[in-house]
Each structure stands twice: as C-alpha cells, then as structure tokens.
Design a protein around this motif. Structure first.
Motif, PDB file in Angstrom:
ATOM      1  N   ASP A  22       0.846  -1.175   0.000  1.00  0.00           N
ATOM      2  CA  ASP A  22       0.000   0.000   0.000  1.00  0.00           C
ATOM      3  C   ASP A  22       0.896   1.244   0.000  1.00  0.00           C
ATOM      4  N   ALA A  23       0.376   2.346  -0.525  1.00  0.00           N
ATOM      5  CA  ALA A  23       1.221   3.538  -0.701  1.00  0.00           C
ATOM      6  C   ALA A  23       1.818   4.013   0.619  1.00  0.00           C
ATOM      7  N   ARG A  24       0.981   4.082   1.676  1.00  0.00           N
ATOM      8  CA  ARG A  24       1.477   4.609   2.943  1.00  0.00           C
ATOM      9  C   ARG A  24       2.504   3.671   3.572  1.00  0.00           C
ATOM     10  N   ILE A  25       2.224   2.367   3.513  1.00  0.00           N
ATOM     11  CA  ILE A  25       3.132   1.397   4.130  1.00  0.00           C
ATOM     12  C   ILE A  25       4.476   1.416   3.414  1.00  0.00           C
ATOM     13  N   THR A  26       4.419   1.395   2.077  1.00  0.00           N
ATOM     14  CA  THR A  26       5.653   1.383   1.308  1.00  0.00           C
ATOM     15  C   THR A  26       6.459   2.650   1.560  1.00  0.00           C
ATOM     16  N   ILE A  84       5.547  13.686   0.289  1.00  0.00           N
ATOM     17  CA  ILE A  84       4.926  12.601  -0.475  1.00  0.00           C
ATOM     18  C   ILE A  84       4.397  11.536   0.479  1.00  0.00           C
ATOM     19  N   ILE A  85       5.177  11.244   1.539  1.00  0.00           N
ATOM     20  CA  ILE A  85       4.738  10.241   2.506  1.00  0.00           C
ATOM     21  C   ILE A  85       3.503  10.739   3.258  1.00  0.00           C
ATOM     22  N   TYR A  86       3.535  12.009   3.662  1.00  0.00           N
ATOM     23  CA  TYR A  86       2.394  12.597   4.381  1.00  0.00           C
ATOM     24  C   TYR A  86       1.103  12.454   3.575  1.00  0.00           C
ATOM     25  N   LYS A  87       1.187  12.780   2.286  1.00  0.00           N
ATOM     26  CA  LYS A  87      -0.030  12.872   1.486  1.00  0.00           C
ATOM     27  C   LYS A  87      -0.371  11.562   0.782  1.00  0.00           C
ATOM     28  N   SER A  88       0.477  10.527   0.948  1.00  0.00           N
ATOM     29  CA  SER A  88       0.291   9.323   0.137  1.00  0.00           C
ATOM     30  C   SER A  88      -1.091   8.702   0.324  1.00  0.00           C
ATOM     31  N   VAL A  89      -1.637   8.702   1.584  1.00  0.00           N
ATOM     32  CA  VAL A  89      -2.957   8.084   1.763  1.00  0.00           C
ATOM     33  C   VAL A  89      -4.063   8.887   1.111  1.00  0.00           C
ATOM     34  N   ASP A  90      -3.836  10.182   0.921  1.00  0.00           N
ATOM     35  CA  ASP A  90      -4.884  10.987   0.278  1.00  0.00           C
ATOM     36  C   ASP A  90      -4.753  10.952  -1.245  1.00  0.00           C
ATOM     37  N   PRO A 101      -7.893   6.843   4.831  1.00  0.00           N
ATOM     38  CA  PRO A 101      -7.404   8.222   4.763  1.00  0.00           C
ATOM     39  C   PRO A 101      -7.270   8.812   6.168  1.00  0.00           C
ATOM     40  N   ALA A 102      -6.551   9.937   6.246  1.00  0.00           N
ATOM     41  CA  ALA A 102      -6.329  10.562   7.553  1.00  0.00           C
ATOM     42  C   ALA A 102      -7.652  10.870   8.243  1.00  0.00           C
ATOM     43  N   SER A 103      -7.776  10.488   9.529  1.00  0.00           N
ATOM     44  CA  SER A 103      -9.027  10.719  10.274  1.00  0.00           C
ATOM     45  C   SER A 103      -9.007  12.046  11.010  1.00  0.00           C
ATOM     46  N   ILE A 104      -7.810  12.499  11.373  1.00  0.00           N
ATOM     47  CA  ILE A 104      -7.716  13.733  12.136  1.00  0.00           C
ATOM     48  C   ILE A 104      -7.359  14.858  11.186  1.00  0.00           C
ATOM     49  N   LYS A 105      -8.185  15.891  11.169  1.00  0.00           N
ATOM     50  CA  LYS A 105      -7.918  17.005  10.260  1.00  0.00           C
ATOM     51  C   LYS A 105      -7.856  18.293  11.058  1.00  0.00           C
TER      52      LYS A 105
END
Lengths: 228, 246
Positions: free
Chosen positions: B126-130, B172-178, B186-190
C-alpha cells in the motif's frame, strides 16, 4: 573572467568528459551489457510464458534501467578524485554548480539516453505491447535524467570512501523510487490505453526540480568529500 | 535571548541543561503516555466496524506521526549545522536518526499487527506502508553514511546534505494516503474541517500523540548527551564529570 571564457571552460569540460567516455568503449557499453544480462534473468526467474512476461515487461525494463543507472553513477567522480582534477574543479573561478553539469550531461547520455534508445529492442524480447514502446523510450529518457542527478549526489557524498559501492546503492535507491513509480506507471497506462501524459509531465517536473536543486547538493557534497 | 542562543553552542552547558530538562520531562512524558494508553485501551468504546482491534491506533498513529516529524527535526538540525556551522546542531541531527528509525520501525510493526485482523494480511504494498518503509531506509541511510566516513566532522556535513535531500520525499509520505486511494484508511484527524473520528476516541489519541512527542524529545536529549560525552571525551570537564561519577 568574462562570460565568453567561462563558456569555453564549460565547453572544454564537456569535450573532456565526452573524450574520456569515448576513449573507453568497453566502459561506455557496460550499462548496455548489464542491461541485456539482467533482462535475461527475468524470463529465467519468472518463467518464459509470453503472456506473463508481456504484462511485466514495462516494469522489468524500468527496474533494470534503474539498477544500471545506479551502478554507473557510483564511479562518476572517482577518476577525477583519484587524479586530482576534482581539486581543480573545486578551486576554479566558475561556480561548481555549473562545473558539474558536463559530468551530469555525459552520464545521462551514456546510461540514460543510450539505454532509452536501445530499450525497444529489449521491449521486443520481453513482448511489451507495441502501444507502450514509445512511452517507454520517453519515460526512460526523462526518468534517467532525474536518476543521473540523484545518483551523482550519492556518488559525490561517497567519492573519497573506499567502500562506497554498496553504500551508494543504499543511499540512492529510496530517492529513485518515486521515479520508478511514475516511469513504470506511464508505460502501464499506455499499454492499458489510459492517458499517460500526466505521468510524463510528473517525470518532467521531477527532472526540472532535480536539475535546479541537484547540482547545489552535488557541489556541497563534493566540497565535503574533498575535505575528508 | 542571544546569550541563550550562543550558550547552545557550548557542550558542557548543553549537556547540563539537557540533563535538567530530561529530569522533568521524562516523568511527565511517561505519565501522559500511561494515562493516554490506559484511557484508550480500557475506557473507550469498541469501533463499530473493527471491534477492539482498532485500539492499536493508540500506539500506531503516534509512532507514525512522530517518526515523520523526527525526520524534519533531523533535517532542520542538519540545515542549521550546514549554514551556521553549529557543532551542537549536528549532534542533534545525529541523535535524531536512530530515534526516528526506531519509531518508524514501531509504526511498521504495529501496522502489520493491525493489518492482519483488518485486511487479512501482515503486509500489503500500500502507498502509505511502502513510503514508511522508504522513510526507514532514509534514516538508515543517514546512519550508514555517518559510519562510512573516518573524518566525523565531514561525515556530519555529508549526513546533513543527505537528510536535506531526503526532505523532498517527506511531503509525499504525508499525502500518500490521500493521493493514492488504497487499503490504508485516509487521515481521520484534520486540522481544518470535521475529523472523522469520535471525540471519545480522539482525546486519548491526541494525548498519546503528545506523549510520543515528549518521549521523542527525551530520547533525543538523552542521545545528544551521549554523543556530547563521546565527542568531548578528551576534555577536562568530561573527565572531571566521569571521575566524580565513578
């Protein structure tokens, strides 16, 4: 020093790099031969079934290009470091930022453009669908530009070290990954009939960014290596 | 203000102040972590879809958040060391690398443990894990480069450059899940707009994140103290200090 003589310095450096590359044809062919040998490994490892290979062909060729670029980058500044011409570059009047450009350009011509132009041959052997071939060449040409700059940063950081080889591979690979994602993604999109231009545009953006910021990092790294 | 800034460049002073901060901060951090974890694990409702397995979030998310922030700490310290040639800034940079690597490792392991019951697999590409795995390699790369140089002053500057180059990857890592929709939620805390997590679960999570930041700071300071002693081992103040301790 006037602008004209600065230009002649860059021209002389470019000629020197090209001459050095052309005087050693074996070294010039090394990336291509490496490319060919590693491509052979995939049908042996994955099995020779044409329908499986053609699915993976784009990704395989991109991975092999990445590896050969990485191995070529390792020795980019080693010769200049050993014979002292690197010190001449460091004390030159012209900014080091521009003086490393001929190195990058010739490195890209050998391990980037040459491989990109020869890649249709290997694509044919692996059975890449013809829709992907043009995009493969374009993505490799652009992507290898980014990889040459990143590889040069790794080479500059490790130039004085005796056991730099594996280290360069370890340092540089994480930075190559985004290039691989978008490069192989472009080929896959083209094969599947999806728009591939966004991928190429992203590779172009990465290339511009690498070309703008990379030489600054290379110059700083070379000065450190010369101190060490 | 400026005298404070200049004092930061003095190893004995930094060693002492880091020790004082550590003495106060460590109990606070451990208390916050204890409260956060117990609150999260025992006093929150089970998730309506994931049941109780979601509770690993109280370790997983703080570790991942602080692992990414740790990279910025390392890179900013590296930049300060390059620009102002502050020796103590590269001490901070070098001290941050192993702590960041450890937190990244914790985030990856807890993610795998969480992934098994929810996705049915220990590992997915997955993008975030990788990209978290890439972050681990970035940290290890900085540590390996430092080890490879014999001249440690040059090694620190080389590491600073490498960590600055690496900052390109962090957004890139921060935004990868979005950006890449994949298995990872996706990020739950905004910060802007409604968070998609219930307040009763959010507050202990935020407390855990804060406590991980504090723990990171403690580990960083402790690591810096060790590095300062190692660098200054030939100086009088260290030999007096070690002599009096024996």
């Amino acid at each position: 020093m006037s602008g004209a003589s600065s230009r002649s310095v860059y021209g002389a450096l470019l000629r020197r790099q090209l001459t050095l590359a052309l005087r050693r044809p074996v070294q010039l062919l090394n990336p291509v031969l490496f490319f060919a040998i590693v491509v052979v490994l995939f049908p042996l490892g994955l099995g020779p079934a044409p329908d499986t290979l053609s699915v993976f062909a784009g990704g395989i060729l991109w991975i092999v290009a990445l590896l050969s670029n990485m191995l070529g980058a390792e020795t980019l500044f080693q010769g200049d470091y050993d014979d002292g011409s690197l010190d001449q570059l460091l004390i030159a009047e012209q900014p080091l930022y521009f003086l490393v450009m001929p190195h990058l350009l010739v490195q890209w011509l050998i391990s980037g453009l040459l491989l990109a132009l020869l890649s249709p041959l290997f694509a044919l052997m692996l059975g890449l669908p013809s829709a992907g071939v043009g995009v493969l060449v374009a993505s490799l040409a652009l992507g290898s530009g980014v990889m040459s700059v990143l590889g040069a940063i790794g080479a500059a950081l490790t130039v004085g070290l005796r056991r730099g080889g594996m280290l360069v591979a370890f340092l540089v690979t994480p930075f190559y990954m985004p290039v691989l994602i978008f490069g192989a993604g472009a080929v896959r999109a083209a094969v599947e009939g999806l728009p591939f231009l966004p991928y190429l545009a992203l590779l172009g953006a990465m290339f511009s960014l690498a070309l703008a910021l990379g030489p600054a990092a290379i110059a700083a790294a070379l000065r450190i290596s010369a101190d060490a | 203000m400026w005298t404070f800034f200049h004092k930061l460049g003095s190893p004995p002073w930094l060693y002492a102040i880091a020790g004082t901060i550590l003495r106060w901060l460590l109990p606070i951090a451990l208390l916050a972590l204890g409260v956060g974890v117990v609150w999260g694990l025992l006093y929150t409702a089970p998730d309506f879809r994931q049941g109780n397995s979601y509770r690993i979030i109280y370790i997983h998310v703080p570790a991942a958040v602080v692992a990414l922030a740790g990279y910025y700490v390392m890179a900013i310290a590296g930049a300060i060391s390059l620009i102002w040639k502050m020796k103590m800034a590269d001490v901070a940079m070098l001290a941050a690398a192993p702590v960041g690597a450890a937190l990244t490792f914790v985030a990856l392991v807890t993610g795998a443990i969480w992934g098994k019951p929810t996705w049915g697999a220990w590992w997915v590409w997955d993008a975030r894990i990788t990209s978290m795995l890439i972050l681990l390699f970035l940290y290890l790369g900085v540590m390996a480069l430092y080890e490879a140089y014999d001249n440690k002053a040059a090694a620190a500057r080389a590491c600073a450059i490498l960590s600055l180059v690496g900052t390109v990857n962090i957004p890139i890592i921060y935004k990868s899940v979005d950006w890449w929709y994949s298995l990872h939620q996706p990020a739950s805390i905004k910060f802007t707009g409604e968070s998609t997590i219930d307040p009763s679960m959010l507050y202990p999570l935020l407390l855990c994140i804060v406590s991980f930041y504090l723990l990171f700071t403690c580990a960083l300071l402790a690591n810096m103290r060790v590095e300062i002693l190692r660098r200054e081992r030939r100086t009088g103040w260290v030999q007096r200090l070690v002599g009096s301790a024996v």
